[in-house]
Motif scaffolding. Structure first.
Motif, PDB file in Angstrom:
ATOM      1  N   ALA A 174       9.670  -1.665  10.726  1.00 13.98           N
ATOM      2  CA  ALA A 174       8.000  -2.131  10.321  1.00 13.98           C
ATOM      3  C   ALA A 174       7.629  -1.025   9.187  1.00 13.98           C
ATOM      4  O   ALA A 174       7.887   0.125   9.355  1.00 13.98           O
ATOM      5  N   CYS A 175       7.144  -1.642   8.280  1.00 15.39           N
ATOM      6  CA  CYS A 175       6.658  -0.783   6.970  1.00 15.39           C
ATOM      7  C   CYS A 175       5.607   0.166   7.661  1.00 15.39           C
ATOM      8  O   CYS A 175       4.949   0.023   8.549  1.00 15.39           O
ATOM      9  N   ALA A 176       5.829   1.514   7.013  1.00 13.41           N
ATOM     10  CA  ALA A 176       4.938   2.768   7.374  1.00 13.41           C
ATOM     11  C   ALA A 176       3.670   2.644   6.741  1.00 13.41           C
ATOM     12  O   ALA A 176       2.816   3.541   7.163  1.00 13.41           O
ATOM     13  N   GLY A 177       3.575   1.727   5.843  1.00 13.31           N
ATOM     14  CA  GLY A 177       2.156   1.620   5.197  1.00 13.31           C
ATOM     15  C   GLY A 177       0.976   1.539   6.176  1.00 13.31           C
ATOM     16  O   GLY A 177       1.086   0.434   6.825  1.00 13.31           O
ATOM     17  N   PRO A 178      -0.109   2.037   6.061  1.00 19.89           N
ATOM     18  CA  PRO A 178      -1.248   1.935   7.126  1.00 19.89           C
ATOM     19  C   PRO A 178      -1.991   0.574   6.963  1.00 19.89           C
ATOM     20  O   PRO A 178      -2.476   0.152   7.766  1.00 19.89           O
ATOM     21  N   HIS A 179      -1.678   0.115   5.690  1.00 23.28           N
ATOM     22  CA  HIS A 179      -2.324  -1.391   5.617  1.00 23.28           C
ATOM     23  C   HIS A 179      -1.273  -2.550   5.401  1.00 23.28           C
ATOM     24  O   HIS A 179      -1.550  -3.269   4.346  1.00 23.28           O
ATOM     25  N   ASN A 204      16.784   5.289   6.665  1.00 17.70           N
ATOM     26  CA  ASN A 204      15.805   5.817   6.923  1.00 17.70           C
ATOM     27  C   ASN A 204      14.695   5.485   6.114  1.00 17.70           C
ATOM     28  O   ASN A 204      13.627   6.007   5.604  1.00 17.70           O
ATOM     29  N   ARG A 205      14.643   4.192   5.633  1.00 16.04           N
ATOM     30  CA  ARG A 205      13.665   3.566   4.701  1.00 16.04           C
ATOM     31  C   ARG A 205      12.503   3.316   5.402  1.00 16.04           C
ATOM     32  O   ARG A 205      12.556   2.906   6.663  1.00 16.04           O
ATOM     33  N   ARG A 206      11.412   3.778   5.015  1.00 15.96           N
ATOM     34  CA  ARG A 206      10.134   3.597   5.437  1.00 15.96           C
ATOM     35  C   ARG A 206       9.025   2.575   5.055  1.00 15.96           C
ATOM     36  O   ARG A 206       8.280   2.106   5.811  1.00 15.96           O
ATOM     37  N   TRP A 207       9.460   1.940   3.737  1.00 17.35           N
ATOM     38  CA  TRP A 207       8.375   1.204   2.989  1.00 17.35           C
ATOM     39  C   TRP A 207       9.022  -0.122   3.089  1.00 17.35           C
ATOM     40  O   TRP A 207      10.150  -0.191   2.420  1.00 17.35           O
ATOM     41  N   CYS A 208       8.330  -1.242   3.186  1.00 23.92           N
ATOM     42  CA  CYS A 208       8.681  -2.578   2.639  1.00 23.92           C
ATOM     43  C   CYS A 208       9.113  -2.738   1.381  1.00 23.92           C
ATOM     44  O   CYS A 208       9.924  -3.499   0.909  1.00 23.92           O
ATOM     45  N   SER A 209       8.363  -1.910   0.655  1.00 23.77           N
ATOM     46  CA  SER A 209       8.627  -2.121  -0.871  1.00 23.77           C
ATOM     47  C   SER A 209       8.310  -0.558  -1.539  1.00 23.77           C
ATOM     48  O   SER A 209       7.049  -0.408  -1.423  1.00 23.77           O
ATOM     49  N   MET A 210       9.022   0.068  -2.329  1.00 24.66           N
ATOM     50  CA  MET A 210       8.615   1.179  -2.971  1.00 24.66           C
ATOM     51  C   MET A 210       7.599   0.819  -3.973  1.00 24.66           C
ATOM     52  O   MET A 210       6.791   1.931  -4.262  1.00 24.66           O
ATOM     53  N   GLY A 211       7.753  -0.312  -4.751  1.00 27.20           N
ATOM     54  CA  GLY A 211       6.891  -0.648  -5.668  1.00 27.20           C
ATOM     55  C   GLY A 211       5.397  -1.009  -5.250  1.00 27.20           C
ATOM     56  O   GLY A 211       4.497  -1.089  -5.922  1.00 27.20           O
ATOM     57  N   ALA A 212       5.330  -1.163  -3.942  1.00 24.17           N
ATOM     58  CA  ALA A 212       3.861  -1.416  -3.379  1.00 24.17           C
ATOM     59  C   ALA A 212       3.511  -0.300  -2.414  1.00 24.17           C
ATOM     60  O   ALA A 212       2.922   0.681  -2.818  1.00 24.17           O
ATOM     61  N   CYS A 213       4.048  -0.517  -1.162  1.00 23.35           N
ATOM     62  CA  CYS A 213       3.301   0.381  -0.150  1.00 23.35           C
ATOM     63  C   CYS A 213       4.023   1.945  -0.346  1.00 23.35           C
ATOM     64  O   CYS A 213       3.536   2.709  -0.324  1.00 23.35           O
ATOM     65  N   GLY A 214       5.440   1.872  -0.854  1.00 17.67           N
ATOM     66  CA  GLY A 214       5.778   3.324  -1.247  1.00 17.67           C
ATOM     67  C   GLY A 214       4.968   4.167  -2.233  1.00 17.67           C
ATOM     68  O   GLY A 214       4.649   5.519  -2.076  1.00 17.67           O
ATOM     69  N   ASN A 215       4.695   3.341  -3.301  1.00 18.20           N
ATOM     70  CA  ASN A 215       3.996   4.070  -4.231  1.00 18.20           C
ATOM     71  C   ASN A 215       2.569   4.389  -3.702  1.00 18.20           C
ATOM     72  O   ASN A 215       2.038   5.574  -4.247  1.00 18.20           O
TER      73      ASN A 215
END
Length: 201
Positions: free
Chosen positions: A155-160, A173-184
Motif C-alpha cells: 500500500a502506498c505510504a502517501g498519507p493522501h 522496500n519500495r514505499r510509493w505508488c509512484s516516485m513522480g507523484a507520492c514520492g516527490n
C-alpha cells in the motif's frame, strides 16, 4: 506556422505492476474522505479499457451497456475483497463465497485474443473488448491472490493515497505508488518540514 498537437495526458493512473491493481485505482482514495469513482459512466469504462487494455491505440472501444458498468464496479470490489483476504491470515480461502463466485464467473469469460501479424508483432482483439478485459482482470486477480507475488503487494505510504502496487524492486522496500507523484510529494513535505525547523531554530 503550424503547431503540433500537445501530447495528451493519460486519463487514468497506471503503473501498479498488475492490471487488477491498476483497476483497483479507479476508486480513488478508497476508504478516505473524498473517495472518488473514476468509472461513473459506461463511457469512462470504455476509456479505461482503451488506455490500459491490450488493444491497438486506434481500436474503437464502444461504450458498454449500463449493466456492464455495474458488473465492472462489482468486479473491482470483489478483487479488492479477494486481495484483502489473501493478504490476511485466512489467505485467499477467506474470500467470501459471493465474491469468489463473481470472480469465477468473470474469469470464465473470453479474454482478449492475441493475433500474430504479418510483420511479426502481436495485436489483441475481442468481440466484446470491455467484457474481455474484465475477464482478464478477474484472471489476473485470481493468479495474484494465489501466487508468491502477493507478498510484494504494497500500500502506498502517501498519507493522501490508498493505491496498491506490486513492489518489483530488488530490495523489496519500495514505499510509493509512484516516485513522480507520492514520492516527490513526500520528499517536498520532508524538505519543507526540515527547512521550517531550521528557520525556527
Amino acid at each position: 506556422m503550424a503547431h503540433s498537437p500537445a501530447p495528451t495526458t493519460p486519463r487514468f493512473r497506471s503503473g501498479a505492476g498488475r492490471l487488477c491493481l491498476d483497476f483497483l485505482r479507479t476508486l480513488r482514495l478508497r476508504g478516505m474522505d473524498g473517495a472518488t469513482e473514476e468509472l461513473p459512466t459506461p463511457e469512462a469504462l470504455a476509456a479505461w479499457v482503451a488506455q490500459l487494455g491490450p488493444y491497438p491505440e486506434d481500436m474503437n472501444i464502444p461504450a458498454p451497456a449500463q449493466d456492464v458498468l455495474r458488473q465492472a464496479q462489482r468486479l473491482r470490489e470483489a478483487v479488492y475483497t479477494l486481495l484483502t483476504a489473501a493478504r490476511g491470515e485466512s489467505g485467499p480461502a477467506g474470500c467470501p463465497p459471493e465474491d469468489r463466485a463473481l470472480l469465477n464467473r468473470a474469469a470464465a469469460g473470453a479474454p482478449p485474443v492475441p493475433v500474430l501479424d504479418e510483420d511479426g508483432s502481436v495485436t489483441y482483439t475481442a468481440a466484446d473488448p470491455v467484457r474481455a478485459v474484465l475477464t482478464h482482470i478477474a484472471r489476473d486477480a485470481l493468479d495474484l491472490a494465489t501466487s508468491a507475488a502477493l507478498e510484494r503487494v504494497r500500500a502506498c505510504a502517501g498519507p493522501h493515497c490508498a493505491a496498491w502496487f506490486l513492489d518489483t524492486s530488488r530490495p523489496g522496500n519500495r514505499r510509493w505508488c509512484s516516485m513522480g507523484a507520492c514520492g516527490n510529494q513526500a520528499k517536498k513535505s520532508a524538505w519543507r518540514t526540515k527547512h521550517a525547523a531550521g528557520v525556527a531554530g
